[in-house]
Design an enzyme around this catalytic site. Structure first.
Site, mmCIF file in Angstrom:
data_model
loop_
_atom_site.group_PDB
_atom_site.id
_atom_site.type_symbol
_atom_site.label_atom_id
_atom_site.label_comp_id
_atom_site.label_asym_id
_atom_site.label_seq_id
_atom_site.Cartn_x
_atom_site.Cartn_y
_atom_site.Cartn_z
ATOM 1 N N HIS A 89 -3.666 4.470 4.733
ATOM 2 C CA HIS A 89 -4.663 3.410 4.869
ATOM 3 C C HIS A 89 -6.021 3.880 4.396
ATOM 4 O O HIS A 89 -6.765 3.138 3.737
ATOM 5 C CB HIS A 89 -4.746 2.957 6.337
ATOM 6 C CG HIS A 89 -5.855 1.987 6.584
ATOM 7 N ND1 HIS A 89 -7.089 2.377 7.056
ATOM 8 C CD2 HIS A 89 -5.926 0.651 6.409
ATOM 9 C CE1 HIS A 89 -7.867 1.313 7.159
ATOM 10 N NE2 HIS A 89 -7.186 0.265 6.777
ATOM 11 N N TYR A 124 4.371 5.533 10.860
ATOM 12 C CA TYR A 124 4.709 4.135 11.159
ATOM 13 C C TYR A 124 5.563 3.472 10.078
ATOM 14 O O TYR A 124 5.854 2.285 10.159
ATOM 15 C CB TYR A 124 3.442 3.302 11.399
ATOM 16 C CG TYR A 124 2.368 3.428 10.324
ATOM 17 C CD1 TYR A 124 2.406 2.647 9.167
ATOM 18 C CD2 TYR A 124 1.317 4.326 10.471
ATOM 19 C CE1 TYR A 124 1.423 2.756 8.203
ATOM 20 C CE2 TYR A 124 0.333 4.445 9.505
ATOM 21 C CZ TYR A 124 0.387 3.654 8.374
ATOM 22 O OH TYR A 124 -0.583 3.767 7.411
ATOM 23 N N ARG A 140 0.866 -1.179 0.000
ATOM 24 C CA ARG A 140 0.000 0.000 0.000
ATOM 25 C C ARG A 140 0.900 1.225 0.000
ATOM 26 O O ARG A 140 1.593 1.497 0.971
ATOM 27 C CB ARG A 140 -0.919 -0.031 1.223
ATOM 28 C CG ARG A 140 -1.645 1.281 1.455
ATOM 29 C CD ARG A 140 -2.750 1.137 2.476
ATOM 30 N NE ARG A 140 -2.326 0.645 3.768
ATOM 31 C CZ ARG A 140 -1.733 1.386 4.709
ATOM 32 N NH1 ARG A 140 -1.454 2.655 4.468
ATOM 33 N NH2 ARG A 140 -1.409 0.858 5.867
#
Length: 374
Positions: A278, A288, A274
């Site tokens: 998100h 992150y 990805r």
């Protein structure tokens, strides 16, 4: 005769798990064929290769435009899918209109491939009731479930429909998508296990895109390969390079053939990434993961390698792509206008749509809000 020493060698068991799932790859990161037999088995003509690439370009352009709408506050909820064009579009390219699609919320491109209009997808993202009508522009039904928000729930639903297709002796399968996070949900295993027990025609995709929201895959499970979870249900399971459109198409084609022949489900783990947040609901991926990691994945994303391959074959060029992207932008513009022209939902309509026959209290609320023009 059992060999207790060998059986109780737990380190060996971990090693065996690690070596049991080689990743299938046909088109490498440089756009070169590394498996000629696989290319031959895919049996994609030049015309089909271009058609497939156009579907991938379509998915990317929808992603680009929807991200812009989201930043302008005109989108609603959206799960970006840049980086997953091969995993999504090349896999769905192997299925038919008669097959039933069970997507997750990041899988709107596969529904569009079945003829669902973009404007309805925009309305779905905005929470409008018309966004849950699954039919083409000319009113033909689209064999797709709604994009499932509950993680993994689509697998249970897909298993039920797959069994129904088997009982009705349909020449069709159900195919479902979830992410690496979804593979940790009970519903995912339960759906695969149910389909396997009843030999229902299900093809189950686990798109291992690296992160379940902000949780890296390595912290989510100790399983060496997510595909191994299919083995627990007795389903054949494989790992495929999810950035490789040709490998994804071939794996999906063969899995469909197996399932529709009455052999039960197949689990396909796709190794992809990805490349964006998100979702548009406030996620910042740089909290992150690192920019260096992202930059590395952008260099080997699906469009890059497929484009190189087609250009080397002299069946695609930059001018063709520019012209096609312009067509796509015009199509998306038209659909945005159509979505924007749909009458906004009112409070009274939300209540009306809750139950087929409103109760007394709801009827009073409907009358009150309608009298106020709400």
């Amino acid at each position: 005769m059992s060999n207790s020493k060998e059986i109780l060698d737990f380190n060996k068991q971990i090693e065996l798990q690690d070596n049991s799932f080689p990743m299938m790859q046909i088109l490498n990161e440089e756009g070169k064929i590394v498996d000629q037999e696989g290319l031959k088995a895919a049996a994609l003509s030049d015309e089909k290769l271009v058609e497939l690439f156009k579907k991938m370009l379509f998915a990317r352009q929808v992603d680009i435009r929807c991200m812009k709408l989201a930043k302008q506050g005109r989108m609603g909820f959206f799960g970006p899918h840049a980086g997953q064009e091969a995993s999504q579009m090349a896999s769905s390219f192997a299925f038919t209109d008669e097959d039933w699609l069970f997507p997750g919320y990041r899988d709107l491109p596969q529904i569009y491939s079945k003829g669902w209009p973009i404007w309805k997808g925009l309305l779905w993202s905005r929470g409008h009731q018309l966004g849950n009508e699954y039919e083409t522009e000319d009113g033909k039904p689209v064999n797709s479930w709604f994009p499932q928000i509950i993680i993994g729930a689509q697998y249970v639903e897909a298993a039920g429909v797959a069994l129904g297709l088997k009982k009705r002796k349909k020449d069709a399968v159900a195919f479902a998508y979830t992410g690496d996070g979804g593979s940790s949900e009970g519903d995912t295993y339960e759906g695969i296990n149910f389909a396997s027990a009843y030999k229902a025609p299900l093809v189950a995709f686990i798109q291992n895109n690296g992160y379940a929201i902000s949780t890296p895959r390595k912290f989510q499970t100790a399983a060496k390969h997510l595909a191994a979870k299919g083995w627990a249900a007795g389903a054949p399971s494989i790992v495929v390079d999810g950035m490789d459109a040709i490998a994804m198409y071939l794996a999906s084609k063969k899995a469909r053939e197996w399932a529709v022949a009455g052999n039960g489900p197949v689990v396909i783990e796709t190794i992809t990434n990805r490349l964006e947040p998100h979702s548009t609901a406030g996620d910042d991926p740089l909290r992150y993961r690192t920019q260096d990691e992202l930059d590395g994945w952008w260099k080997k994303e699906p469009l890059v390698r497929m484009r190189k391959f087609l250009i080397d074959k002299k069946i695609w060029d930059e001018k063709q792509e520019e012209a096609y992207v312009a067509e796509l932008d015009a199509l998306i513009d038209e659909n945005i206008k159509k979505a924007n022209a749909v009458e906004k939902q009112k409070i009274s309509s939300f209540i009306k749509n809750t139950l087929e026959v409103p109760g007394q209290a709801m009827a009073e609320q409907i009358a009150k809000f309608e009298s106020e023009g709400k």
